[in-house]
Motif scaffolding. Structure first.
Motif, PDB file in Angstrom:
ATOM      1  N   ILE A   1       0.836  -1.192   0.000  1.00  0.00           N
ATOM      2  CA  ILE A   1       0.000   0.000   0.000  1.00  0.00           C
ATOM      3  C   ILE A   1       0.874   1.246   0.000  1.00  0.00           C
ATOM      4  CG2 ILE A   1      -0.176   0.385   2.483  1.00  0.00           C
ATOM      5  CD1 ILE A   1      -3.069   0.473  -0.069  1.00  0.00           C
ATOM      6  N   SER A   2       0.341   2.326  -0.535  1.00  0.00           N
ATOM      7  CA  SER A   2       1.097   3.572  -0.620  1.00  0.00           C
ATOM      8  C   SER A   2       1.378   4.135   0.769  1.00  0.00           C
ATOM      9  CB  SER A   2       0.323   4.604  -1.435  1.00  0.00           C
ATOM     10  OG  SER A   2       0.934   5.878  -1.351  1.00  0.00           O
ATOM     11  N   LEU A   3       2.559   4.735   0.933  1.00  0.00           N
ATOM     12  CA  LEU A   3       2.939   5.352   2.194  1.00  0.00           C
ATOM     13  C   LEU A   3       1.981   6.474   2.569  1.00  0.00           C
ATOM     14  CD1 LEU A   3       4.910   5.837   4.540  1.00  0.00           C
ATOM     15  CD2 LEU A   3       6.281   7.256   2.985  1.00  0.00           C
ATOM     16  N   SER A   4       1.395   7.144   1.599  1.00  0.00           N
ATOM     17  CA  SER A   4       0.492   8.261   1.885  1.00  0.00           C
ATOM     18  C   SER A   4      -0.722   7.798   2.678  1.00  0.00           C
ATOM     19  CB  SER A   4       0.048   8.919   0.577  1.00  0.00           C
ATOM     20  OG  SER A   4       1.146   9.447  -0.111  1.00  0.00           O
ATOM     21  N   TYR A   5      -1.270   6.621   2.357  1.00  0.00           N
ATOM     22  CA  TYR A   5      -2.403   6.094   3.115  1.00  0.00           C
ATOM     23  C   TYR A   5      -2.007   5.798   4.560  1.00  0.00           C
ATOM     24  CZ  TYR A   5      -4.625   5.370  -1.434  1.00  0.00           C
ATOM     25  OH  TYR A   5      -5.172   5.558  -2.667  1.00  0.00           O
ATOM     26  N   ILE A   6      -0.804   5.257   4.743  1.00  0.00           N
ATOM     27  CA  ILE A   6      -0.333   4.913   6.091  1.00  0.00           C
ATOM     28  C   ILE A   6      -0.198   6.172   6.937  1.00  0.00           C
ATOM     29  CG2 ILE A   6       1.525   3.780   7.382  1.00  0.00           C
ATOM     30  CD1 ILE A   6       2.194   2.325   4.716  1.00  0.00           C
ATOM     31  N   LEU A   7       0.381   7.217   6.357  1.00  0.00           N
ATOM     32  CA  LEU A   7       0.549   8.471   7.093  1.00  0.00           C
ATOM     33  C   LEU A   7      -0.796   9.129   7.392  1.00  0.00           C
ATOM     34  CD1 LEU A   7       3.654   9.924   5.210  1.00  0.00           C
ATOM     35  CD2 LEU A   7       3.597   8.909   7.489  1.00  0.00           C
ATOM     36  N   LEU A   8      -1.754   9.014   6.460  1.00  0.00           N
ATOM     37  CA  LEU A   8      -3.085   9.571   6.689  1.00  0.00           C
ATOM     38  C   LEU A   8      -3.758   8.871   7.870  1.00  0.00           C
ATOM     39  CD1 LEU A   8      -5.435  11.376   5.859  1.00  0.00           C
ATOM     40  CD2 LEU A   8      -6.085   9.665   4.153  1.00  0.00           C
ATOM     41  N   TYR A   9      -3.677   7.563   7.914  1.00  0.00           N
ATOM     42  CA  TYR A   9      -4.251   6.785   9.020  1.00  0.00           C
ATOM     43  C   TYR A   9      -3.536   7.114  10.331  1.00  0.00           C
ATOM     44  CZ  TYR A   9      -5.224   2.549  11.790  1.00  0.00           C
ATOM     45  OH  TYR A   9      -5.576   1.670  12.783  1.00  0.00           O
ATOM     46  N   PHE A  10      -2.222   7.216  10.266  1.00  0.00           N
ATOM     47  CA  PHE A  10      -1.430   7.496  11.464  1.00  0.00           C
ATOM     48  C   PHE A  10      -1.721   8.888  12.021  1.00  0.00           C
ATOM     49  CE2 PHE A  10       2.651   9.125  13.227  1.00  0.00           C
ATOM     50  CZ  PHE A  10       2.700   8.330  14.355  1.00  0.00           C
ATOM     51  N   SER A  11      -2.003   9.858  11.151  1.00  0.00           N
ATOM     52  CA  SER A  11      -2.270  11.220  11.616  1.00  0.00           C
ATOM     53  C   SER A  11      -3.527  11.284  12.475  1.00  0.00           C
ATOM     54  CB  SER A  11      -2.383  12.177  10.424  1.00  0.00           C
ATOM     55  OG  SER A  11      -3.533  11.872   9.639  1.00  0.00           O
ATOM     56  N   GLY A  12      -4.516  10.404  12.206  1.00  0.00           N
ATOM     57  CA  GLY A  12      -5.703  10.354  13.047  1.00  0.00           C
ATOM     58  C   GLY A  12      -5.385   9.824  14.429  1.00  0.00           C
ATOM     59  N   ILE A  13      -4.508   8.819  14.520  1.00  0.00           N
ATOM     60  CA  ILE A  13      -4.083   8.284  15.820  1.00  0.00           C
ATOM     61  C   ILE A  13      -3.320   9.344  16.599  1.00  0.00           C
ATOM     62  CG2 ILE A  13      -2.598   6.556  16.905  1.00  0.00           C
ATOM     63  CD1 ILE A  13      -3.338   4.643  14.665  1.00  0.00           C
ATOM     64  N   GLU A  14      -2.475  10.109  15.890  1.00  0.00           N
ATOM     65  CA  GLU A  14      -1.760  11.203  16.533  1.00  0.00           C
ATOM     66  C   GLU A  14      -2.725  12.173  17.211  1.00  0.00           C
ATOM     67  OE1 GLU A  14       2.472  12.397  14.477  1.00  0.00           O
ATOM     68  OE2 GLU A  14       0.633  13.088  13.540  1.00  0.00           O
ATOM     69  N   ARG A  15      -3.782  12.568  16.460  1.00  0.00           N
ATOM     70  CA  ARG A  15      -4.740  13.527  17.023  1.00  0.00           C
ATOM     71  C   ARG A  15      -5.396  12.965  18.276  1.00  0.00           C
ATOM     72  NH1 ARG A  15      -8.851  17.707  15.071  1.00  0.00           N
ATOM     73  NH2 ARG A  15     -10.320  17.723  16.821  1.00  0.00           N
ATOM     74  N   ARG A  16      -5.752  11.697  18.243  1.00  0.00           N
ATOM     75  CA  ARG A  16      -6.441  11.098  19.385  1.00  0.00           C
ATOM     76  C   ARG A  16      -5.586  11.187  20.653  1.00  0.00           C
ATOM     77  NH1 ARG A  16     -10.814  10.320  22.307  1.00  0.00           N
ATOM     78  NH2 ARG A  16     -10.848   8.310  23.424  1.00  0.00           N
ATOM     79  N   ILE A  17      -4.300  10.885  20.552  1.00  0.00           N
ATOM     80  CA  ILE A  17      -3.423  10.912  21.718  1.00  0.00           C
ATOM     81  C   ILE A  17      -3.123  12.345  22.144  1.00  0.00           C
ATOM     82  CG2 ILE A  17      -1.084  10.379  22.529  1.00  0.00           C
ATOM     83  CD1 ILE A  17      -2.927   7.966  22.493  1.00  0.00           C
ATOM     84  N   ILE A  18      -2.799  13.201  21.172  1.00  0.00           N
ATOM     85  CA  ILE A  18      -2.354  14.556  21.497  1.00  0.00           C
ATOM     86  C   ILE A  18      -3.505  15.442  21.956  1.00  0.00           C
ATOM     87  CG2 ILE A  18      -1.311  16.633  20.513  1.00  0.00           C
ATOM     88  CD1 ILE A  18       0.357  14.782  18.739  1.00  0.00           C
ATOM     89  N   SER A  19      -4.710  15.186  21.462  1.00  0.00           N
ATOM     90  CA  SER A  19      -5.844  16.049  21.804  1.00  0.00           C
ATOM     91  C   SER A  19      -6.262  15.895  23.258  1.00  0.00           C
ATOM     92  CB  SER A  19      -7.036  15.741  20.895  1.00  0.00           C
ATOM     93  OG  SER A  19      -7.495  14.410  21.107  1.00  0.00           O
ATOM     94  N   ASP A  20      -5.984  14.754  23.856  1.00  0.00           N
ATOM     95  CA  ASP A  20      -6.374  14.521  25.238  1.00  0.00           C
ATOM     96  C   ASP A  20      -5.146  14.693  26.124  1.00  0.00           C
ATOM     97  OD1 ASP A  20      -7.374  13.707  27.655  1.00  0.00           O
ATOM     98  OD2 ASP A  20      -8.542  12.071  26.794  1.00  0.00           O
ATOM     99  N   MET A  21      -4.858  15.927  26.516  1.00  0.00           N
ATOM    100  CA  MET A  21      -3.633  16.217  27.244  1.00  0.00           C
ATOM    101  C   MET A  21      -3.712  15.834  28.719  1.00  0.00           C
ATOM    102  SD  MET A  21      -2.278  17.067  24.605  1.00  0.00           S
ATOM    103  CE  MET A  21      -0.706  17.066  25.369  1.00  0.00           C
ATOM    104  N   ASP A  22      -4.924  15.553  29.211  1.00  0.00           N
ATOM    105  CA  ASP A  22      -5.088  15.224  30.626  1.00  0.00           C
ATOM    106  C   ASP A  22      -5.120  13.721  30.877  1.00  0.00           C
ATOM    107  OD1 ASP A  22      -5.234  17.915  31.294  1.00  0.00           O
ATOM    108  OD2 ASP A  22      -7.375  17.988  30.827  1.00  0.00           O
ATOM    109  N   CYS A  23      -4.741  12.935  29.867  1.00  0.00           N
ATOM    110  CA  CYS A  23      -4.676  11.479  30.007  1.00  0.00           C
ATOM    111  C   CYS A  23      -6.035  10.888  30.405  1.00  0.00           C
ATOM    112  CB  CYS A  23      -3.614  11.060  31.016  1.00  0.00           C
ATOM    113  SG  CYS A  23      -1.946  11.558  30.567  1.00  0.00           S
ATOM    114  N   ASN A  24      -7.103  11.431  29.814  1.00  0.00           N
ATOM    115  CA  ASN A  24      -8.436  10.904  30.106  1.00  0.00           C
ATOM    116  C   ASN A  24      -8.771   9.675  29.274  1.00  0.00           C
ATOM    117  OD1 ASN A  24      -9.031  12.822  32.090  1.00  0.00           O
ATOM    118  ND2 ASN A  24      -9.725  14.307  30.561  1.00  0.00           N
ATOM    119  N   ILE A  25      -7.917   9.343  28.338  1.00  0.00           N
ATOM    120  CA  ILE A  25      -8.137   8.138  27.544  1.00  0.00           C
ATOM    121  C   ILE A  25      -8.009   6.934  28.467  1.00  0.00           C
ATOM    122  CG2 ILE A  25      -7.290   6.756  25.609  1.00  0.00           C
ATOM    123  CD1 ILE A  25      -6.192   9.277  24.382  1.00  0.00           C
TER     124      ILE A  25
END
Length: 766
Positions: free
Chosen positions: A177-201
């Protein structure tokens, strides 16, 4: 006069700009504050993009962002939850699905990882080849030209959206699969972790995300950009929740600048010493970019050698005191709508900025670079493999002596050589030696093969006689003998080419000729030669071992004086006098001296430049009770040495009388003992006048040209052959075959260039 509307707008804009600058300065000041121990895992995001900067506006902005975060939480598909989009069932989760989520730090743009079900996606699956090329030319929607985000679901065309959804539905493990798809998927995971700065996950979700990221790295880590980004992200997650820093997760990390700094900081903070592995990473990350260029082809060997050398020079490691520089990192997200994240950890210093520890590490590295230079040069010239003996013997001894890195051939040879020394006095055949090299024995043993034997033996801690440089004698056939001797421990090299040992070696060579003249070794003569070695105070222990091995080899090898005259001419008068006394002692030690032995003494006298008619008088004048005394000093300013060899003898008067009346028949018999005439020349003449039987005219002319100098470039030999209308390889082989038939040795050594063996040439002339 009323103020114009443009002027009012400019004033408002100027006021807003000033307020914005002040706000950014305040945010920057806040970001530079160190975190408290309780906030060790908290992260500081970049500045907020505010439209107004009064307190009411800030509260409003905060409320909007809180609402956005809560809305994004509802659109996040959690691990193992499923959602169906355009007929595709996505079972694994880890994605955002909805029609509108704004970028985390960039409200002007839609979250790039958001999958909008209202946008069309093609149902046709693409081939593997089209997967590789599908994103090489993006087909953006009409507004995509204004986007600065490369990886954006909204900006994909209908076909590429379909392929991306197919990959998400198929298990997300297609290696093509193209690297662009992998980075697109990974960027969503990044947002999930970084958006919750108080470790509420929840912890279970946090661990599931961590495992998913590690899974992606294992599949797609071959892409350098993704490998570096995902590695840093894993470290960021582990720092955020340090209780997860177990061996299970730490082993999934590839060491980079982040992890090196963190491990070094922890080591120093805990009062532990910096070990070899950590020092190696310090070298890699803080040395010049081109520092390792000289060993670029053997980086793993350099790493192994560095660790061994570091432990040798710094067995207790390196203790470093904490410094004042605080440890901080900056994470650059793949998601373009998230600003860089900086984390400053209170309680941990950053020792990586210190220069003195790095200087110590560089000194160790420089030693390793020097020791690997020869191996790296060979590797670049010829290439290398695991069983390439010529390359292995160039490896540093520190590597070869370590059982983790040494080749089995070295340990097996060492075991065999020790057995030969203990049970056979070190004596073995060339054939048996090569058998334990685990290498095919060449048809003809050239000088390069003998040098290989010496280098290999020395690498294993043994010396070999004869030594090409020291004894200036060659072995040429598989059934010939060589003698091994043990070198001292930690003996990387030894130099036995001094004149001090040369005269002793020549004495032993001449003495061995006399001692074996009748085909048997007389015990008393052997003891005279052994005592010369044992009672010498000018020889070191390793030189004595080498001399004993040489004596053993000489007593078991047919005698000749090939090339000896040149060596004797280099001796001074005192050394020649010592040799003269020694050979008389050996001759008389046998008890009864016959004609053939006297002739050998005469031969030696002639080689020494002495009058052979003095032999009878010297023998008569040598008292049976007179000790053999030498007065040569080992070194300028050193103590005199006195070697005493007591040996009784019986001089047969009838033998001397017969010697004075010897006939031409006796000379003919003696001629069979030697392989050359007594009038040996030092240099090969430029032409040979005699007709050489066995070669035709063309090959004879080529032979006469070749023996005019010791080394020939291949192109020069080809030019000579071209003039004589000969094929180069065939001509060289013809001359070597003739030489081997004549004197059991090859004249020409093909080692890239052509080397002429002058000793063989001289023997051919004789």
């Amino acid at each position: 006069m009323p103020v114009s509307k443009p002027r009012i707008k400019r004033r408002k804009a100027k006021k807003a700009k000033k307020a914005k600058i002040q706000h950014e300065a305040e945010i920057k000041k806040q970001k530079n504050l160190e975190l408290s121990d309780d906030e060790l895992k908290s992260f500081l995001l970049g500045p907020l993009e505010e439209e107004a900067y009064d307190s009411a506006a800030l509260l409003k902005q905060t409320a909007i962002k809180q609402f956005a975060a809560e809305y994004a939480e509802k659109l996040w598909v959690k691990p193992n939850q499923s959602v169906t989009i355009h007929g595709r069932k996505l079972k694994q989760g880890f994605i955002y699905v909805g029609e509108d989520i704004r970028g985390l730090d960039d409200d002007d743009y839609i979250e790039p990882a958001l999958i909008n079900p209202s946008l069309p996606a093609a149902k046709t699956r693409l081939t593997t080849q089209s997967k590789k090329n599908s994103l090489s030319d993006y087909q953006y929607s009409y507004f995509s030209q204004f986007l600065h985000i490369v990886y954006n679901y909204t900006a994909l065309c209908e076909i590429t959206r379909g392929e991306y959804l197919d990959w998400l539905a198929s298990g997300r493990c297609d290696p093509d699969i193209s690297l662009s798809y992998i980075l697109l998927y990974f960027s969503g995971i990044e947002r999930r972790i970084i958006s919750d700065m108080d470790c509420n996950i929840p912890d279970s979700e946090f661990i599931a995300i961590l495992n998913e990221v590690i899974r992606l790295k294992n599949i797609y880590g071959r892409y350098p950009r993704f490998h570096d980004s995902v590695n840093s992200f894993i470290q960021l997650m582990l720092i955020k929740q340090p209780e997860l820093m177990t061996e299970k997760y730490m082993s999934s990390l590839s060491v980079n600048r982040w992890s090196f700094q963190f491990m070094l900081a922890q080591t120093v903070a805990e009062g532990r010493s910096v070990g070899a592995e950590l020092a190696f990473f310090w070298l890699i990350f803080d040395s010049d970019d081109d520092f390792l260029d000289p060993v670029s082809d053997c980086k793993q060997l350099f790493h192994d050698l560095f660790c061994l050398q570091y432990d040798k020079q710094l067995p207790a490691g390196m203790m470093i005191k904490p410094n004042k520089e605080r440890l901080q990192f900056t994470y650059q997200p793949v998601n373009r709508c998230i600003h860089d994240i900086r984390i400053c950890i209170k309680g941990l210093s950053d020792p990586s900025v210190l220069e003195k520890p790095l200087d110590k590490i560089l000194k160790v590295a420089e030693v390793c670079m020097q020791e690997l230079t020869a191996y790296d040069s060979y590797y670049n010239k010829y290439g290398s493999s695991e069983d390439d003996l010529e390359a292995l013997i160039l490896l540093p001894n520190l590597l070869m002596n370590d059982q983790r890195f040494g080749s089995p051939v070295f340990s097996q040879f060492t075991k065999w050589a020790n057995k030969v020394i203990s049970k056979q006095q070190g004596l073995t055949t060339v054939k048996d030696f090569w058998k334990h090299l685990q290498k095919k024995l060449p048809d003809i043993v050239h000088k390069k093969h003998q040098m290989l034997m010496q280098q290999f033996a020395q690498k294993c801690g043994f010396g070999i006689a004869p030594d090409v440089l020291l004894h200036q004698e060659r072995i040429k056939k598989a059934d010939e003998y060589v003698a091994l001797f043990k070198l001292p421990d930690e003996c990387d090299s030894f130099d036995l080419t001094t004149n001090t040992t040369q005269w002793i070696n020549l004495s032993l060579r001449l003495g061995a000729m006399i001692a074996t003249a009748n085909g048997q070794i007389n015990e008393k003569r052997y003891m005279v030669m052994k005592n010369l070695i044992d009672h010498s105070n000018i020889l070191t222990s390793v030189e004595k071992n080498a001399s004993h091995a040489y004596l053993t080899w000489r007593l078991n090898t047919p005698a000749n004086m090939l090339g000896m005259k040149t060596q004797l001419n280099e001796m001074d008068a005192d050394e020649k006098q010592l040799i003269r006394q020694f050979i008389i002692s050996v001759a008389l030690a046998g008890g009864k001296t016959n004609v053939s032995e006297i002739k050998l003494v005469e031969k030696a006298y002639t080689a020494l430049g002495l009058d052979k008619s003095q032999v009878p008088g010297d023998m008569h004048g040598f008292s049976s009770t007179k000790p053999f005394v030498t007065k040569k000093t080992a070194k300028p300013g050193g103590k005199q040495r006195k070697n005493t060899i007591n040996s009784g003898f019986e001089l047969d008067a009838e033998t001397l009388a017969l010697h004075k009346q010897e006939t031409h028949a006796v000379q003919k018999v003696l001629g069979n003992i030697f392989t050359e005439d007594t009038t040996e020349t030092e240099e090969i003449p430029t032409a040979v006048a005699e007709v050489i039987t066995g070669l035709d005219d063309a090959h004879q002319k080529l032979y006469e040209q070749l023996i005019t100098k010791e080394k020939w470039a291949r192109e020069d030999v080809m030019a000579l052959c071209d003039k004589l209308r000969l094929m180069p390889d065939g001509a060289i082989e013809t001359i070597n075959d003739w030489s081997f038939e004549s004197v059991d040795a090859a004249l020409i050594d093909d080692d890239g260039d052509f080397c002429i063996d002058f000793e063989v040439a001289e023997e051919l002339r004789g």
